[in-house]
Design an enzyme around this catalytic site. Sequence first.
Site, PDB file in Angstrom:
ATOM      1  N   SER A   1      -8.870  -2.944  -9.032  1.00 34.97           N
ATOM      2  CA  SER A   1      -8.996  -2.433  -8.022  1.00 34.97           C
ATOM      3  C   SER A   1      -8.330  -1.473  -7.361  1.00 34.97           C
ATOM      4  O   SER A   1      -8.263  -0.970  -6.361  1.00 34.97           O
ATOM      5  CB  SER A   1      -8.962  -3.493  -6.875  1.00 34.97           C
TER       6      SER A   1
ATOM      7  N   LYS B   1      -2.314  -5.519  -3.421  1.00 39.39           N
ATOM      8  CA  LYS B   1      -3.013  -4.418  -2.414  1.00 39.39           C
ATOM      9  C   LYS B   1      -1.818  -3.222  -1.973  1.00 39.39           C
ATOM     10  O   LYS B   1      -0.892  -3.276  -1.584  1.00 39.39           O
ATOM     11  CB  LYS B   1      -4.029  -5.222  -1.655  1.00 39.39           C
TER      12      LYS B   1
END
Length: 230
Positions: A151, A189
């Site tokens: 991701s 993230k």
Amino acid sequence: MLTKKQLDLLEFIHKRVQRDGVPPSFDEMKEALDLRSKSGIHRLITALEERGFIRRLAHRARAIEIVKLPDAMGGDAQAFTPRVIEGGAVERPHRARPVESVDAMELPVMGRIAAGVPIEAIEQVSHHVAVPGAMLSGSGQHYALEVRGDSMIEAGINDGDVVVIRETSTADNGDIVVALVQDQEATLKRFYRRNGMIELVAANPDYETRVLPDHMVRVQGRLVGLIRTY
């Protein structure tokens, strides 16, 4: 001789690598240079590569290394060293400490971190890895985590890479952090705080942004370096 746009892009990439240990995504480059499309960024990247200022790593999405800096940025090819390094693990006891090589430290690799769907929080020490002392920015403890998932590929972070983390409980918008969700799941993230909510943003369009109440997310550390694996 570089054009102004080429110089602006090189300076932007350099600052982001120095700050985060990883290069910016093409979307971030496009926004920083106020261009309308990624094709303009591709042309600038190609020009910088042809002139020997950067190198794109094969088989790595958005992976860019700065090879040298122009005189206008106060750099030269002999003095400049990228902060992204190739890794090799060494079995050692648990604690960061100096090693015999110049200006290097061994950090504990504290299990795996998900760059994708969050997984179980940080595990026990599996091994140690040597990193340059210059990568350990700021005060506080540092540790390393092995990345699982894709991701964050547009930030140059790939499945199997090792990220170097500085322990901290705070972060600025845009920082890449280790976020602990509901005290159970850890994920890597980009961090944004907006209107009392926390956004955990992937660097891959295949993943949706997670939006959570402030009290459900705790910052465990901020990314300061990356060790690529091949």
